[in-house]
Design a protein around this motif. Structure first.
Motif, short mmCIF file in Angstrom:
data_model
loop_
_atom_site.label_atom_id
_atom_site.label_comp_id
_atom_site.label_asym_id
_atom_site.label_seq_id
_atom_site.Cartn_x
_atom_site.Cartn_y
_atom_site.Cartn_z
N PRO A 34 4.35 -4.50 4.74
CA PRO A 34 5.28 -5.59 5.05
C PRO A 34 6.27 -5.09 6.08
O PRO A 34 6.61 -3.91 6.10
N ASP A 35 6.73 -6.00 6.94
CA ASP A 35 7.77 -5.64 7.89
C ASP A 35 7.38 -4.43 8.76
O ASP A 35 8.10 -3.43 8.84
N PRO A 36 6.20 -4.48 9.41
CA PRO A 36 5.76 -3.32 10.20
C PRO A 36 6.61 -3.14 11.44
O PRO A 36 7.22 -4.09 11.93
N ALA A 37 6.65 -1.89 11.94
CA ALA A 37 7.29 -1.64 13.23
C ALA A 37 6.41 -2.31 14.29
O ALA A 37 5.21 -2.02 14.38
N LEU A 38 7.00 -3.22 15.06
CA LEU A 38 6.17 -4.00 16.01
C LEU A 38 6.22 -3.41 17.40
O LEU A 38 7.28 -2.98 17.86
N PHE A 127 2.48 17.51 -4.57
CA PHE A 127 3.06 16.49 -3.69
C PHE A 127 1.88 15.83 -2.95
O PHE A 127 1.22 16.47 -2.12
N LEU A 128 1.62 14.57 -3.28
CA LEU A 128 0.44 13.87 -2.77
C LEU A 128 0.88 12.89 -1.68
O LEU A 128 1.60 11.92 -1.96
N THR A 129 0.45 13.13 -0.45
CA THR A 129 0.95 12.33 0.68
C THR A 129 -0.22 11.74 1.49
O THR A 129 -0.10 11.53 2.69
N THR A 130 -1.32 11.47 0.81
CA THR A 130 -2.51 11.03 1.53
C THR A 130 -2.61 9.51 1.64
O THR A 130 -3.65 8.98 2.05
N GLY A 131 -1.56 8.82 1.26
CA GLY A 131 -1.58 7.36 1.40
C GLY A 131 -1.99 6.69 0.10
O GLY A 131 -2.62 7.29 -0.77
N ARG A 132 -1.66 5.40 0.02
CA ARG A 132 -1.83 4.73 -1.28
C ARG A 132 -3.29 4.46 -1.61
O ARG A 132 -3.64 4.35 -2.77
N SER A 133 -4.18 4.40 -0.59
CA SER A 133 -5.53 3.91 -0.88
C SER A 133 -6.39 4.90 -1.64
O SER A 133 -7.33 4.50 -2.31
N GLY A 134 -6.10 6.21 -1.57
CA GLY A 134 -6.98 7.17 -2.26
C GLY A 134 -6.41 7.72 -3.54
O GLY A 134 -6.94 8.69 -4.09
N VAL A 135 -5.35 7.10 -4.06
CA VAL A 135 -4.65 7.70 -5.20
C VAL A 135 -5.56 7.83 -6.42
O VAL A 135 -5.51 8.82 -7.14
N SER A 136 -6.44 6.85 -6.64
CA SER A 136 -7.23 6.90 -7.88
C SER A 136 -8.21 8.07 -7.92
O SER A 136 -8.70 8.41 -8.99
N VAL A 137 -8.48 8.67 -6.77
CA VAL A 137 -9.31 9.88 -6.77
C VAL A 137 -8.68 10.94 -7.69
O VAL A 137 -9.38 11.74 -8.31
N ARG A 148 3.89 9.97 -2.57
CA ARG A 148 4.71 9.28 -1.58
C ARG A 148 3.83 8.33 -0.77
O ARG A 148 2.78 8.71 -0.26
N ALA A 149 4.28 7.08 -0.70
CA ALA A 149 3.52 6.07 0.04
C ALA A 149 4.50 5.04 0.61
O ALA A 149 5.63 4.91 0.13
N VAL A 150 4.04 4.31 1.62
CA VAL A 150 4.91 3.30 2.24
C VAL A 150 5.08 2.11 1.28
O VAL A 150 6.17 1.58 1.10
N THR A 151 3.97 1.69 0.68
CA THR A 151 4.03 0.61 -0.31
C THR A 151 3.27 1.06 -1.55
O THR A 151 2.42 1.94 -1.48
N ALA A 152 3.57 0.42 -2.66
CA ALA A 152 2.96 0.84 -3.93
C ALA A 152 1.45 0.66 -3.89
O ALA A 152 0.95 -0.35 -3.37
N PRO A 153 0.71 1.64 -4.43
CA PRO A 153 -0.73 1.50 -4.50
C PRO A 153 -1.12 0.26 -5.30
O PRO A 153 -0.54 -0.02 -6.34
N GLU A 154 -2.09 -0.50 -4.77
CA GLU A 154 -2.60 -1.67 -5.50
C GLU A 154 -4.04 -1.39 -5.89
O GLU A 154 -4.75 -0.72 -5.16
N LEU A 166 8.54 5.59 -2.85
CA LEU A 166 8.20 4.66 -1.77
C LEU A 166 9.14 4.91 -0.60
O LEU A 166 10.36 4.79 -0.73
N SER A 167 8.56 5.27 0.53
CA SER A 167 9.39 5.51 1.72
C SER A 167 8.49 5.53 2.95
O SER A 167 7.27 5.63 2.84
N ARG A 168 9.13 5.44 4.08
CA ARG A 168 8.40 5.39 5.36
C ARG A 168 8.97 6.47 6.28
O ARG A 168 10.19 6.64 6.33
N GLY A 169 8.11 7.20 6.97
CA GLY A 169 8.57 8.24 7.87
C GLY A 169 9.35 7.68 9.04
O GLY A 169 9.51 6.46 9.14
#
Ligand code: NAP
Length: 241
Positions: A34-38, A127-137, A148-154, A166-169
């Motif tokens: 949401p609210d990406p840097a454009l 410290f897991l910083t590989t993004g929300r999509s692979g968390v279930s691995v 750490r992820a930009v948005t919560a894993p779904e 939840l944070s963004r670099g």
């Protein structure tokens, strides 16, 4: 000339800035956050609908060149663009951010599953910083994770023991040092994303002798034309005009 910039990265935004308004560009974002840097200039957001959708979109929009400045791990988008541009004879370039030196890694893992194997065998506060999509691995691991992820894993099964941050670099080196120490991290798991915006965690882990498990990049499709700087990508667009 009408140019599609596949973006979602700092390099994509820098390239848009270098080309707009001299070129008729349109930047494309996946729409994951949401609210990406454009970027400057026209922007479209959302998937194209696979290979067929991308082919139709490029034709409908009369795109004459494509620069893929997506993240180095956005392998599906990159593969689709290579395939469709070849079929339509549209000039195509991949802007590949230089990787971090694998020597900074304690272990180079071929993929997330391999990273998980190493992590769970040897470490307990990760410290897991590989993004929300692979968390279930990592879900069946007994270790504790700072995720750490930009948005919560779904749609992901989370590890039993974890804290979500939840944070963004971008992330500064000093802040990363403090974070690693405060959470008594004993291993960092990261993709080899490259770039300066998220490099601080690797440097901080190295300084604290915290092992770094680094996931290697997926290979680029064979025959893809690549450059590794925004300036070179902008030059390529200028030269094919
Ligand atoms: P992916 O797995 O390669 O792409 C999955 C699907 O998302 C694609 O097939 C495409 O959908 C859509 N997509 C991806 N990038 C797009 C773009 N720039 N414009 C329009 N559609 C796009 O990529 P991902 O890992 O989901 O990454 C998505 C976005 O996040 C990218 O823009 C990438 O640069 C950024 N990003 C990725 C990572 C990462 O580690 N993977 C990290 C930071 C940022 P259709 O098939 O429907 O066209």
């Amino acid at each position: 000339m009408r140019v599609l910039l596949l973006g979602g990265t700092a390099e994509g935004r820098a390239l848009a800035k270098a080309l707009h308004p001299q070129f008729d560009i349109v930047s494309s974002l996946a729409g994951r956050v949401p609210d990406p840097a454009l970027p400057v200039g026209p922007v479209r957001i959302g998937g194209f609908g696979g290979i067929d959708g991308l082919r139709r979109w490029l034709q409908d929009e009369r795109i004459e060149a494509v620069v893929d400045a997506t993240h180095p791990f956005a392998a599906t988008m990159t593969a689709h663009a290579v395939q469709v541009c070849a079929a339509l004879h549209i000039p195509h370039l991949v802007l590949v951010r230089p990787p971090w030196d694998p020597a900074a890694a304690t272990v180079v893992a071929s993929d997330l599953d391999a990273a998980k194997e190493v992590a769970q065998q040897r470490y307990s506060r990760i410290f897991l910083t590989t993004g929300r999509s692979g968390v279930s691995v990592f879900a069946d691991s007994d270790a504790w994770f700072l995720i750490r992820a930009v948005t919560a894993p779904e749609d992901q099964v989370m590890p039993r023991h974890h804290q979500l941050l939840l944070s963004r670099g971008p992330y500064a080196y000093d802040d990363e040092l403090r974070l690693l120490e405060a959470h008594r991290i004993d291993a960092l798991v990261t993709k080899n994303s490259g770039g300066e915006m998220t490099r601080g965690k690797v440097d901080a882990a190295t300084a604290l002798h915290v092992p770094v498990i680094m996931v290697a990049r997926p290979p680029l499709p064979q025959g893809a034309r690549t450059v590794d700087t925004v300036a070179a990508a902008a030059r390529w667009v200028t030269e094919i005009r």
